[in-house]
Structures are given as C-alpha cells and as structure tokens.
Design an enzyme around this catalytic site. Sequence first.
Site, short mmCIF file in Angstrom:
data_model
loop_
_atom_site.label_atom_id
_atom_site.label_comp_id
_atom_site.label_asym_id
_atom_site.label_seq_id
_atom_site.Cartn_x
_atom_site.Cartn_y
_atom_site.Cartn_z
N VAL A 88 0.80 -1.24 -0.07
CA VAL A 88 -0.02 0.20 0.01
C VAL A 88 0.84 1.06 0.00
CG1 VAL A 88 -1.95 -0.99 0.94
CG2 VAL A 88 -0.38 -0.15 2.57
N HIS A 104 -4.28 -4.20 -2.72
CA HIS A 104 -4.69 -3.98 -1.26
C HIS A 104 -4.86 -2.55 -0.99
CE1 HIS A 104 -2.91 -8.38 -0.30
NE2 HIS A 104 -4.12 -8.30 -0.73
P1 OAD Z 1 4.83 -10.76 4.38
O1 OAD Z 1 5.51 -9.83 5.67
O2 OAD Z 1 3.93 -11.69 4.64
O3 OAD Z 1 5.98 -11.36 3.58
C1 OAD Z 1 7.39 -10.66 3.46
C2 OAD Z 1 8.37 -11.35 2.74
O4 OAD Z 1 9.42 -10.46 2.22
C3 OAD Z 1 8.83 -12.51 3.31
O5 OAD Z 1 8.67 -13.65 2.48
C4 OAD Z 1 10.20 -12.24 3.59
O6 OAD Z 1 11.16 -13.31 3.44
C5 OAD Z 1 10.50 -11.37 2.48
N1 OAD Z 1 11.71 -10.30 2.72
C6 OAD Z 1 12.08 -9.67 3.73
N2 OAD Z 1 13.10 -9.01 3.76
C7 OAD Z 1 13.18 -8.91 2.39
C8 OAD Z 1 14.28 -8.41 1.33
N3 OAD Z 1 15.09 -7.40 1.65
N4 OAD Z 1 14.13 -8.42 0.07
C9 OAD Z 1 13.21 -9.31 -0.51
N5 OAD Z 1 12.31 -9.98 0.46
C10 OAD Z 1 12.40 -9.78 1.62
O7 OAD Z 1 4.47 -9.65 3.46
P2 OAD Z 1 3.22 -10.05 2.04
O8 OAD Z 1 3.55 -11.22 1.46
O9 OAD Z 1 3.56 -8.60 1.32
O10 OAD Z 1 -1.97 -7.04 3.50
O11 OAD Z 1 1.87 -10.07 2.83
C11 OAD Z 1 0.81 -9.87 2.23
C12 OAD Z 1 -0.30 -9.05 2.86
O12 OAD Z 1 -0.51 -9.50 3.91
C13 OAD Z 1 0.10 -7.62 2.72
O13 OAD Z 1 -0.16 -6.84 1.83
C14 OAD Z 1 -0.79 -6.92 3.73
C15 OAD Z 1 -0.66 -8.11 4.91
O14 OAD Z 1 -1.51 -8.40 5.99
C16 OAD Z 1 -2.93 -6.24 4.17
O15 OAD Z 1 -2.86 -5.63 5.08
C17 OAD Z 1 -4.44 -6.34 3.33
#
Ligand code: OAD
Length: 229
Positions: A88, A104
């Site tokens: 977001v 989202h």
């Molecule tokens: P998550 O917090 O679930 O996952 C984050 C991912 O980023 C993990 O797989 C980490 O390993 C990876 N990560 C961490 N540091 C990194 C870096 N430097 N480079 C690349 N990757 C890295 O976040 P999302 O999958 O985005 O929704 O979560 C999905 C949704 O859940 C979000 O859009 C949000 C949340 O609740 C809403 O709020 C509606």
Amino acid sequence: MKKIVVLTGAGISAESGISTFRDSGGLWEKHKIEDVATFDAWCRNRELVLDFYNQRRRQLAEVTPNAAHLSLARLERKFEVQVITQNVDDLHERGGSTHILHLHGEMVKARSTVDENLIYTIGYKDINAGDKCEKGSQLRPHIVWFGEAVPNISLAAEMAHQADILIVIGTSLNVYPAAGLAQVTRAGCRKFLIDPKAGELNLGLAWTIMAKPAGEGVPELVDQLLQEA
Ligand code: OAD
C-alpha cells in the site's frame, strides 16, 4: 515487446525501512490484525485504526525507493512491464514504474464510507475522525482490509496470464487471493522468485529461485533480462 508481470510484497520495501508483516519483528507481531485491519475493527475503534494508518503514512513520507524499485523501472526500456503489488506504499510510483496495479489499496488515498467510488488523493496527510467525503460520510483509509473483497484481482489474474515472464519479489505468499497469481501463468512463462526466504516457499521446479534481498537480486535479474533482450 515481451510482457513482464512483477508481483511484489512487503519484502521489496524492507530495505527502504518499511517493516514487513510476518517476518520476526514484523507489523503483525506489534499489532493485532483484528484490532487495526478489519472492517469490524473500524466499527469498534475508528480512532485506533486511523492512528495505525496515520503512523504508517507519516513513515512513508520519510522513506525513499530502494535499488529494487528503481531497477524495475529500468526494465521498461525493453519490455512491457506491469507491476502488481500487494503493497500500500507508493514506492513503485516514486521509483519510476509507470504501470502499477495495487491489490490491497493505497496509503496516499482516502475513500468515502458510503460510496466506494469516491476516492481522494491525500498524500502523506493524516485522516482524522470528522474528515468527511462530499456526501458527508467519514473518510477511511483506501485499504483492502482482511475479510474485504479484492476488487482488482480479476484484472490482475488476466495480466498474470498474459505474462511471458513473471517475477515475484518479497512476499510470503500467505494471503489469498493475491498469492494465487503466482500460479495462473501460461505454459512457457519464465518464472523468477526473489526473496531471502525463497527456499522455504516451495513453488516447484519451474521457478528460478534467487534467495537474496530484493536490493541485490532485482538489479541483478534486471541487468540479465535487459542484456538478453
Ligand atoms: P509478508 O510480511 O507476509 O512477507 C514478507 C516477505 O518478504 C517474506 O517472504 C520475507 O522473506 C521477504 N523479505 C524480507 N526482507 C526482504 C528483502 N530485503 N528483500 C526481499 N524480500 C524480503 O508480506 P506480504 O507477503 O507482502 O495485506 O503480505 C501480504 C499481505 O499481508 C500484505 O499486503 C498485507 C498483509 O497483511 C493487508 O494489509 C491487506
């Protein structure tokens, strides 16, 4: 021109200083989803929800796009690029990408609570109790909360299905329907995953896995794809 679809999650913005959700120390360790990110929470304690997103928005004003966001913009020199983001924040926009679909919602926008089509760009300003849309209803963050429909998902699925190359970056693929986009590509689509925890995601053999932070892996992959094109 070949079509590249990029699906991003919180990990792409981590090196800009924005916390992810599910990593250790992530946002959902500090705040309960059911207190700040559901419509029920909004009905129960509007001030708490507004405050949570006001804090996030103020933080967003302080950060800048990192090498991963900037590199994705470079891909547009030789490819048709569509970014589909679960984030977001506005770091893809500020990083120079021009085709971005937010699944989202967007922090820099507010919307009416009586007419979902009344959406206002507010930038990094707070939304306060008493701030109203032109029809007189309280403004809410333009965020898709848990339990709410994801209006852009069908369009995103069509885009992913058209891709010649799919690049997934920094998402735990925990949240549906967004996570399902990784599986709707055509046969022959090249698929890349960039995430330090990529090895744990088990997407299958068809994927090229880059278990690296986005700030390192994305520029590397972008250079490779531009050279090949
Ligand atoms: P998550 O917090 O679930 O996952 C984050 C991912 O980023 C993990 O797989 C980490 O390993 C990876 N990560 C961490 N540091 C990194 C870096 N430097 N480079 C690349 N990757 C890295 O976040 P999302 O999958 O985005 O929704 O979560 C999905 C949704 O859940 C979000 O859009 C949000 C949340 O609740 C809403 O709020 C509606």
